[in-house]
Design a protein around this motif. Structure first.
Motif, mmCIF file in Angstrom:
data_model
loop_
_atom_site.group_PDB
_atom_site.id
_atom_site.type_symbol
_atom_site.label_atom_id
_atom_site.label_comp_id
_atom_site.label_asym_id
_atom_site.label_seq_id
_atom_site.Cartn_x
_atom_site.Cartn_y
_atom_site.Cartn_z
ATOM 1 N N TYR A 105 162.450 29.358 -55.850
ATOM 2 C CA TYR A 105 162.456 27.720 -56.457
ATOM 3 C C TYR A 105 163.204 28.058 -57.747
ATOM 4 N N TRP A 106 163.671 27.277 -58.582
ATOM 5 C CA TRP A 106 163.760 27.967 -59.719
ATOM 6 C C TRP A 106 162.362 27.094 -60.881
ATOM 7 N N TYR A 107 162.106 28.270 -61.399
ATOM 8 C CA TYR A 107 160.529 27.170 -62.097
ATOM 9 C C TYR A 107 160.770 26.526 -63.203
ATOM 10 N N ASP A 108 159.618 25.317 -62.773
ATOM 11 C CA ASP A 108 159.586 24.537 -63.836
ATOM 12 C C ASP A 108 159.907 24.328 -65.218
ATOM 13 N N ASN A 109 159.514 25.486 -65.799
ATOM 14 C CA ASN A 109 159.621 25.676 -67.214
ATOM 15 C C ASN A 109 158.653 24.201 -68.087
ATOM 16 N N VAL A 110 157.256 24.081 -67.610
ATOM 17 C CA VAL A 110 156.474 23.553 -67.720
ATOM 18 C C VAL A 110 155.224 24.635 -68.411
ATOM 19 N N GLU A 111 154.558 23.955 -69.285
ATOM 20 C CA GLU A 111 153.742 24.252 -70.220
ATOM 21 C C GLU A 111 152.658 24.930 -69.647
ATOM 22 N N GLY A 112 151.518 25.442 -68.963
ATOM 23 C CA GLY A 112 150.694 26.146 -68.327
ATOM 24 C C GLY A 112 150.756 27.688 -67.965
ATOM 25 N N ASP A 113 149.115 27.796 -66.951
ATOM 26 C CA ASP A 113 149.437 29.678 -66.684
ATOM 27 C C ASP A 113 150.370 30.045 -65.791
ATOM 28 N N LEU B 68 151.422 45.123 -50.011
ATOM 29 C CA LEU B 68 151.242 45.228 -48.774
ATOM 30 C C LEU B 68 150.045 43.777 -48.829
ATOM 31 N N ASP B 69 149.525 43.542 -50.001
ATOM 32 C CA ASP B 69 148.390 42.384 -49.177
ATOM 33 C C ASP B 69 148.658 41.438 -50.733
ATOM 34 N N GLY B 70 148.718 40.408 -50.476
ATOM 35 C CA GLY B 70 148.240 38.808 -51.363
ATOM 36 C C GLY B 70 149.166 39.073 -51.603
ATOM 37 N N GLU B 71 149.342 38.266 -53.095
ATOM 38 C CA GLU B 71 150.885 37.565 -53.329
ATOM 39 C C GLU B 71 151.105 38.155 -54.958
ATOM 40 N N GLY B 72 151.804 37.295 -54.940
ATOM 41 C CA GLY B 72 152.964 37.311 -56.328
ATOM 42 C C GLY B 72 154.069 36.998 -56.324
ATOM 43 N N TYR B 73 154.197 36.313 -57.773
ATOM 44 C CA TYR B 73 156.043 36.017 -57.884
ATOM 45 C C TYR B 73 156.278 36.884 -58.746
ATOM 46 N N PHE B 74 158.492 37.113 -58.452
ATOM 47 C CA PHE B 74 158.295 37.713 -59.090
ATOM 48 C C PHE B 74 159.504 36.552 -59.520
ATOM 49 N N ASP B 75 159.535 36.932 -61.949
ATOM 50 C CA ASP B 75 161.497 35.227 -62.148
ATOM 51 C C ASP B 75 162.003 36.389 -62.150
ATOM 52 N N VAL B 76 163.018 36.198 -62.227
ATOM 53 C CA VAL B 76 164.260 36.338 -62.324
ATOM 54 C C VAL B 76 165.327 35.359 -63.028
ATOM 55 N N ARG B 77 166.378 35.904 -63.880
ATOM 56 C CA ARG B 77 167.011 35.199 -64.162
ATOM 57 C C ARG B 77 168.210 34.906 -63.823
ATOM 58 N N GLY B 78 168.787 33.416 -63.293
ATOM 59 C CA GLY B 78 169.864 33.405 -63.010
ATOM 60 C C GLY B 78 171.185 33.193 -63.600
ATOM 61 N N GLN B 79 172.196 32.626 -62.924
ATOM 62 C CA GLN B 79 173.278 32.902 -63.940
ATOM 63 C C GLN B 79 173.908 32.306 -65.542
ATOM 64 N N ASP C 206 170.663 31.698 -66.833
ATOM 65 C CA ASP C 206 169.937 32.119 -67.189
ATOM 66 C C ASP C 206 168.354 31.260 -67.619
ATOM 67 N N GLU C 207 168.536 30.623 -66.087
ATOM 68 C CA GLU C 207 167.536 29.644 -65.502
ATOM 69 C C GLU C 207 166.247 30.893 -65.340
ATOM 70 N N TRP C 208 165.134 30.452 -64.954
ATOM 71 C CA TRP C 208 164.390 31.324 -64.731
ATOM 72 C C TRP C 208 164.706 30.789 -62.803
ATOM 73 N N ILE C 209 164.505 31.578 -61.482
ATOM 74 C CA ILE C 209 163.813 31.379 -60.653
ATOM 75 C C ILE C 209 163.278 32.444 -60.223
ATOM 76 N N TYR D 84 167.057 40.487 -66.013
ATOM 77 C CA TYR D 84 165.779 40.403 -67.159
ATOM 78 C C TYR D 84 165.028 39.800 -65.644
ATOM 79 N N HIS D 85 163.784 40.230 -65.755
ATOM 80 C CA HIS D 85 163.140 39.885 -64.335
ATOM 81 C C HIS D 85 161.365 39.845 -65.289
ATOM 82 N N ARG D 86 160.497 39.335 -64.727
ATOM 83 C CA ARG D 86 158.593 39.814 -65.626
ATOM 84 C C ARG D 86 158.198 39.140 -63.629
ATOM 85 N N PHE D 87 156.538 39.810 -63.933
ATOM 86 C CA PHE D 87 155.994 39.570 -62.806
ATOM 87 C C PHE D 87 154.359 38.349 -62.660
ATOM 88 N N THR D 88 154.009 38.314 -62.082
ATOM 89 C CA THR D 88 152.840 37.960 -62.700
ATOM 90 C C THR D 88 151.427 37.801 -61.025
#
Ligand code: KMT
Ligand code: NI
Length: 171
Positions: free
Chosen positions: A4-12, A92-103, A105-108, A125-129
């Motif tokens: 989904y598109w990232y909401d860009n709202v401040e927060g953890d 393998l277990d658990g869960e995580g988010y990969f964020d990638v830049r769309g065309q 430059d918005e985060w997905i 361009y990407h990041r992980f959490t």
């Protein structure tokens, strides 16, 4: 997998940040981001063989596994960067988010759970959490030597040949 598109709202960074606008697997593919559901290690092995990936390791990202450096690690995974090679991760277990830049430059945000594999092309361009569960165990696949030097976003990396090549594949 859910994207989904990232909401860009401040927060953890570990909060869902779900804008409510879904992103399809086809849209991800148009960015060169390939998703594979691999219910077995045999399915992972097949993709690795097909793409010439001969090596792999496992990483556990959690306070229990990492101790005092966990928070610092989670922050560092979240700095926007690219690699000069593909990045393949299999959960393998658990869960995580990969964020990638769309065309534009918005985060997905790509929410990955057990048995999900993601292939990020060189130059994106990407990041992980981790998410609020603070636990993910992942397999990192690589072709030869472990090589995943992160090149942090900046003027110099914007003109890296791998970045330029990547941009040519998406426009
Ligand atoms: C990465 O590329 O950010 C990582 O390897 C993080 C751990 S793998 C889910
Ligand atoms: Ni990376």
């Amino acid at each position: 997998m859910k994207a989904y598109w990232y909401d860009n709202v401040e927060g953890d960074q570990r909060e869902p940040h779900d804008s409510g606008r879904a992103v399809s697997e086809e849209k991800l593919a148009s960015l060169g981001v390939l998703y594979q559901h691999c219910p077995t290690i045999a399915a992972v092995d097949a993709i690795a063989a097909e793409r010439g990936y001969r090596n792999r390791d496992e990483v556990c990202v959690s306070p229990a596994a990492m101790g005092a450096i966990y928070e610092e690690k989670v922050k560092s995974f979240f700095s926007e960067h690219l690699h000069e090679d593909e990045e393949i991760r299999y959960i393998l277990d658990g869960e995580g988010y990969f964020d990638v830049r769309g065309q534009e430059d918005e985060w997905i945000r790509i929410d990955l759970v057990k048995d999900d594999m993601i292939i990020l092309p060189a130059g994106i361009y990407h990041r992980f959490t981790t998410n609020e569960q603070n636990y993910v165990k992942a397999m990192r696949l690589f072709q030869d030597e472990p090589k995943w030097t992160p090149l942090n976003r900046g003027a110099e990396v914007d003109v890296n040949p791998h970045r330029k090549n990547y941009l040519e594949t998406v426009v």
